[in-house]
Design an enzyme around this catalytic site. Structure first.
Site, PDB file in Angstrom:
ATOM      1  N   CYS A   1     -12.225  20.446 -24.213  1.00  0.00           N
ATOM      2  CA  CYS A   1     -11.355  19.976 -25.013  1.00  0.00           C
ATOM      3  C   CYS A   1     -11.821  18.467 -25.190  1.00  0.00           C
ATOM      4  O   CYS A   1     -12.717  18.180 -26.022  1.00  0.00           O
ATOM      5  CB  CYS A   1      -9.916  19.863 -24.686  1.00  0.00           C
ATOM      6  SG  CYS A   1      -8.595  19.502 -25.877  1.00  0.00           S
TER       7      CYS A   1
ATOM      8  N   HIS B   1      -8.923  25.252 -22.796  1.00  0.00           N
ATOM      9  CA  HIS B   1      -8.547  25.200 -21.833  1.00  0.00           C
ATOM     10  C   HIS B   1      -8.189  26.438 -20.879  1.00  0.00           C
ATOM     11  O   HIS B   1      -7.751  27.328 -21.470  1.00  0.00           O
ATOM     12  CB  HIS B   1      -7.299  24.502 -21.319  1.00  0.00           C
ATOM     13  CG  HIS B   1      -7.118  22.961 -22.034  1.00  0.00           C
ATOM     14  ND1 HIS B   1      -7.846  22.027 -21.584  1.00  0.00           N
ATOM     15  CD2 HIS B   1      -6.625  22.479 -22.949  1.00  0.00           C
ATOM     16  CE1 HIS B   1      -7.732  20.759 -21.935  1.00  0.00           C
ATOM     17  NE2 HIS B   1      -7.106  21.099 -23.006  1.00  0.00           N
TER      18      HIS B   1
END
Length: 493
Positions: free
Chosen positions: A334, A422
């Site tokens: 991310c 994630h």
């Protein structure tokens, strides 16, 4: 409506663990139980599905507690999530979706709408479940903040919740902390404090018992039990204050270094790597600690631009680039992926000053531009020849070009991997394929989901063995006993 508030004499007293254990213990008894925390302040969050079918964001701890309760996680379980974005400002997630910002100065006066939403969410959960186990935040005895509190005694007063206070005896001063927590509250709040739980005890129980008896005599409230110190006990972390890593017991373990960014978010992404028997997982913030990494990880961050500047100020940018140039594997997740790209821009001031446009580390052909709308997704796909899934939480819009094919919503260039997903490495097949590709490791057979379930069961077993669970369930159903004595500061019952 039956419910119970788990309060803490201090932060990190063990409220999350006790709440998790009670959720599973009640579920074992066939009780329809739900976890709840009115307000979290954490950058470790999770995506679940809201009642309207849209992806929604909640604190990671409540997501795990829902698993413990054997119910589907939902936004009502953590209606207010504050994600620190700077020294005194936090981004607000309200019932799973972005809702502006709040500052430290707003704490006492600008949160009435948050309190109303939080209490409404509690009422909704309570109407659909037999028992709600609510977790407080910090300490209920923060008397400077009591007037605006809706998480601790403000919630307890709203729903007439019987409350017990958890104290961490390993810190020292637990009797003063427990007694003082009650004594600092006003009479109406004290009427809801039914007793105490002592956490993290290691020592001779015979030496502790006189103190427990005195605490009960002085307060007129019972001690519901003493939980022992359990050094192997850990759950998905609610915050990132204690990033200790996981060490392997095996000789020759490969070294995984996670860069400890100042504004690190979703640090739980590397929990699954920590379970691998052939990996040492450590967190580091010094360039010298990166030099001997077999695998380097740039985790998520709540402030990509600020953490990029921090990397450069410490010389970590050069260490990361040198690691990649030596052909060693590098993973960005991310915000960490965004750091690895060619440019990061913030035209609308989502993270800071509007119009910011800076060079990234230049290891991946990617460009990030921050947008005001947040992306929340529960994606599925394939990578490295296996099925994969995860969750996305980001404001950055990443465009790519010139790299190898898509890798988990990101890109790969040789041994440099970038992903927007994630939680992907909680998938055993994907984790095994990645470690085989990057470090040449054979599959370990470790199941992350099974390990998490064992941890939940262990916590529940400890709670069942050392707390009076039946008395706590009865307390939740009946309420605080009438006539509890009011403690005067400095006096007795």
């Amino acid at each position: 409506m039956a419910g119970l508030l788990v309060a803490g004499a201090t932060s990190d007293a063990g409220k999350s663990v006790v709440t998790t254990g009670l959720c599973r213990a009640f579920a074992r008894r066939g009780v329809r139980v739900a976890p709840y925390k009115a307000q979290n302040m954490s950058n470790n969050s999770m995506v679940c599905q809201g009642p309207d079918g849209r992806p929604a964001e909640i604190g990671r701890a409540q997501w795990v507690q829902a698993l413990a309760a054997r119910v589907r996680p939902e936004p009502a379980m953590n209606p207010v999530l504050l994600k620190p974005g700077g020294e005194r400002r936090s981004h607000v997630v309200l019932l799973g979706h972005p809702a502006g910002e709040v500052s430290a100065r707003d704490f006492a006066t600008g949160r009435r709408h948050l309190a109303e939403a939080a209490h409404g969410a509690y009422d909704d959960l309570a109407a659909r479940h037999d028992v709600v186990v609510a977790e407080g935040a910090g300490s209920p005895a923060e008397i400077n903040l009591r007037a605006s509190d809706y998480v601790n005694m403000g919630l307890a007063r709203h729903a007439a919740l019987p409350t017990f206070v958890v104290g961490d005896i390993d810190r020292g001063g637990v009797f003063a902390a427990l007694y003082g927590t009650v004594g600092l509250l006003d009479a109406a709040d004290q009427a809801l404090i039914a007793g105490f739980v002592v956490n993290r005890f290691r020592g001779d129980g015979d030496l502790l018992r006189p103190g427990l008896a005195d605490l009960e005599r002085l307060t007129g409230r019972r001690v519901f039990g003493v939980l022992p110190w359990a050094p192997g006990l850990w759950l998905d972390s609610e915050d990132s204050l204690d990033l200790a890593g996981r060490r392997s017991a095996r000789d020759g373990a490969r070294r995984v270094v996670v860069v400890r960014l100042p504004r690190i978010s979703n640090a739980t992404d590397v929990d699954a790597l920590g379970l691998e028997p052939d990996l040492d997982v450590v967190f580091a913030s010094d360039p010298r600690d990166v030099a001997d990494a077999d695998l380097l990880v740039l985790p998520g961050t709540r402030a990509t631009l600020a953490d990029l500047a921090w990397l450069r100020a410490r010389g970590l940018d050069r260490a990361v680039v040198e690691h990649a140039r030596r052909g060693k594997p590098l993973l960005g997740i991310c915000g960490g992926f965004q750091l690895l790209g060619r440019r990061v821009s913030d035209p609308h001031g989502v993270e800071g000053a509007a119009g910011s446009d800076v060079e990234g580390l230049g290891l991946l052909a990617a460009r990030t531009e921050f947008a005001e709308a947040k992306t929340l997704r529960l994606p599925r796909g394939t990578a490295l020849g296996v099925r994969a899934s995860g969750y996305e939480i980001h404001h950055g819009r990443v465009t790519t070009g010139g790299s190898d094919p898509d890798f988990l919503g990101g890109v790969r260039a040789g041994n440099v991997f970038g992903t927007l997903w994630h939680g992907a490495f909680e998938g055993d097949a994907l984790r095994s394929a990645f470690l085989a590709e990057t470090l040449g490791l054979a599959p370990s057979g470790v199941s992350f989901a099974a390990a998490r379930e064992r941890r939940i069961e262990l916590i529940a077993d400890l709670v069942e063995r050392h707390l009076d669970v039946d008395a706590l369930l009865a307390l939740a159903r009946v309420g605080a006993p009438p006539g509890l004595p009011v403690l005067a500061p400095g006096g007795g019952a």
